[in-house]
Design an enzyme around this catalytic site. Structure first.
Site, PDB file in Angstrom:
ATOM      1  N   ASN A 191      17.645  51.945  72.589  1.00  0.00           N
ATOM      2  CA  ASN A 191      17.162  53.102  73.361  1.00  0.00           C
ATOM      3  C   ASN A 191      15.677  52.957  73.691  1.00  0.00           C
ATOM      4  OD1 ASN A 191      19.212  54.952  73.923  1.00  0.00           O
ATOM      5  ND2 ASN A 191      19.211  55.741  71.838  1.00  0.00           N
ATOM      6  N   GLU A 226      25.697  57.289  67.657  1.00  0.00           N
ATOM      7  CA  GLU A 226      26.242  55.946  67.851  1.00  0.00           C
ATOM      8  C   GLU A 226      27.301  55.630  66.801  1.00  0.00           C
ATOM      9  OE1 GLU A 226      24.023  56.723  65.893  1.00  0.00           O
ATOM     10  OE2 GLU A 226      23.242  55.117  64.653  1.00  0.00           O
TER      11      GLU A 226
END
Ligand SMILES: Nc1nc2c(ncn2[C@@H]2O[C@H](COP(=O)(O)OP(=O)(O)OP(=O)(O)O)[C@@H](O)[C@H]2O)c(=O)[nH]1
Length: 305
Positions: A191, A226
Site C-alpha cells: 500500500n 488483507e
C-alpha cells in the site's frame, strides 16, 4: 332539524361491472374446494392472474390438477402440507410457491386463503399475487449482505453461517472439514509503495487467483483487510495442506498487474475440525497456525498439531 347524513353514498355496482373490475385485479381471487375424498378444484377464479396461469378456467373448475402440475417440485410438498394444516385446524393458508410457466422459467406466487367448512368438504376463499420481483429484490439484498463489496467474495457473516452448518454436518456424519486462514505478507508496504488503489487491485486479483483453484463447495471469504478464510468441506488436514501449498506457490508466481510477479506472497494457517469443536475453537486454531506461519518467516503454510 333532520340529522345530517355524513355517510358517503356508494355507487351501486352492477354484477357485470363487479366481474369487469375483478378481471382487472393485478392477481387472482379464487375459491378452492376440496371434497371429502381429497379432490381439489377451483369453482371460481378471477383476475388478470388467470392469464398468467395460461390454463382453461372451465377445466380448473372441474379439477385443480393442471394447476398443481405447474407447481415447482420443491414447493409441492410444502403447499400440500399448508392445505392439510388449514383444513385440519381451520387456520388460513399463508404460503408462497413457484409456478413453472410455459413461456417463462418460473414465477413466485404468494397465496392467502381462508377456509370455510361446507357440507361436502372445505371451501377456501383466497387471493394469489405474483411476487417474483419482490423475491428477486430480497435475493439481491441477501447476496449484498453476505458479500464483501471489494472482492465480491463471501464476507465474515456468511463464513460464520456456513461454518456453523458445516461443523454440524461434520459432527453428524464424521466427515472431514478443514479451515484455512490466508493473510497477505507485508501488505502495508504494498500500500505504501503502490498506493491504496493498487492495494485494492491486489486484493481483488488475489481473490480471483484463489477462487480459480477451488471446488464449488469450498467457501472463500474475506474477513477484512488483507485476511481471507477458506472453508473446505470433506477435506482432511492432509489434503488441505496440499491445496494450501499449491495456493501459496501460484500466488508467489502470479503477475499482479504493474507489480509484476514475485512481489505478493501469503502466509497460510490450517486446522482440521475435531469432533466436539466449536466454531471459535476452529477459528482460534487456524489463527494460531497462521501466526506460526508469519512467525517462521511468512510465505509459508503451517498446519496445527
Ligand atoms: N488497499 C487496501 N488496504 C487495506 C485494506 N484493508 C486493510 N488494508 C491495509 O492492510 C495493511 C495491513 O497491515 P498489517 O496489519 O501491518 O499487516 P502486513 O503489512 O500485511 O504485515 P504482515 O501481515 O505481518 O505480513 C494496512 O496497511 C491496512 O491499511 C483494503 O481494503 N484495501
Amino acid at each position: 332539524m333532520p340529522p345530517i347524513d355524513v355517510m358517503p353514498r356508494r355507487e351501486r355496482l352492477e354484477p357485470v361491472r363487479i366481474l369487469e373490475l375483478a378481471e382487472q385485479l393485478p392477481g387472482l381471487i379464487f375459491q378452492l374446494h376440496r371434497n371429502e375424498d381429497g379432490h381439489l378444484h377451483f369453482p371460481c377464479l378471477m383476475g388478470s392472474g388467470t392469464r398468467l396461469l395460461d390454463l382453461d378456467p372451465d377445466r380448473l373448475a372441474e379439477t385443480a390438477q393442471p394447476a398443481l402440475e405447474r407447481l415447482h417440485e420443491a414447493d409441492y410438498p410444502r403447499l400440500m402440507a399448508a392445505i392439510e394444516r388449514s383444513e385440519r385446524w381451520g387456520t388460513p393458508i399463508i404460503s408462497k410457491f413457484r409456478l413453472t410457466l410455459p413461456k417463462e422459467s418460473c414465477r413466485w406466487i404468494a397465496v392467502r386463503a381462508q377456509p370455510q367448512r361446507v357440507e361436502d368438504g372445505v371451501l377456501w376463499h383466497g387471493m394469489m399475487l405474483d411476487i417474483s420481483e419482490q423475491v428477486a429484490e430480497e435475493e439481491r439484498l441477501r447476496t449484498l449482505s453476505d458479500s464483501d463489496a471489494l472482492t465480491g467474495l463471501a464476507n465474515r457473516r456468511k463464513l460464520l453461517k456456513r461454518l456453523d452448518e458445516e461443523i454440524s454436518l461434520s459432527n453428524r456424519h464424521a466427515t472431514p472439514l478443514s479451515l484455512m486462514m490466508i493473510d497477505l505478507d507485508h501488505f502495508k508496504t504494498i500500500n505504501d509503495t503502490w498506493g491504496h488503489l493498487q492495494g485494492d487491485e491486489v486484493l481483488t486479483e488475489l481473490a480471483r487467483c484463489c477462487q480459480a483453484l477451488l471446488r464449488e463447495e469450498d467457501l472463500l471469504a474475506r474477513l477484512g483487510g488483507e485476511e481471507f478464510a477458506l472453508l473446505l468441506p470433506l477435506t482432511s488436514r492432509r489434503n488441505a495442506l496440499h491445496l494450501a501449498e499449491r495456493l501459496r506457490r501460484v500466488i508467489a508466481e502470479h503477475t499482479f498487474g504493474p507489480l509484476g510477479a514475485g512481489r505478493i506472497t501469503v502466509s497460510i494457517g490450517i486446522t482440521e475440525h475435531r469432533v466436539g469443536d466449536s466454531r471459535d475453537n476452529l477459528l482460534q486454531r487456524a489463527d494460531g497456525s497462521l501466526y506460526q506461519a508469519k512467525h517462521r518467516g511468512r510465505n509459508r503454510v503451517v498446519g496445527d498439531g
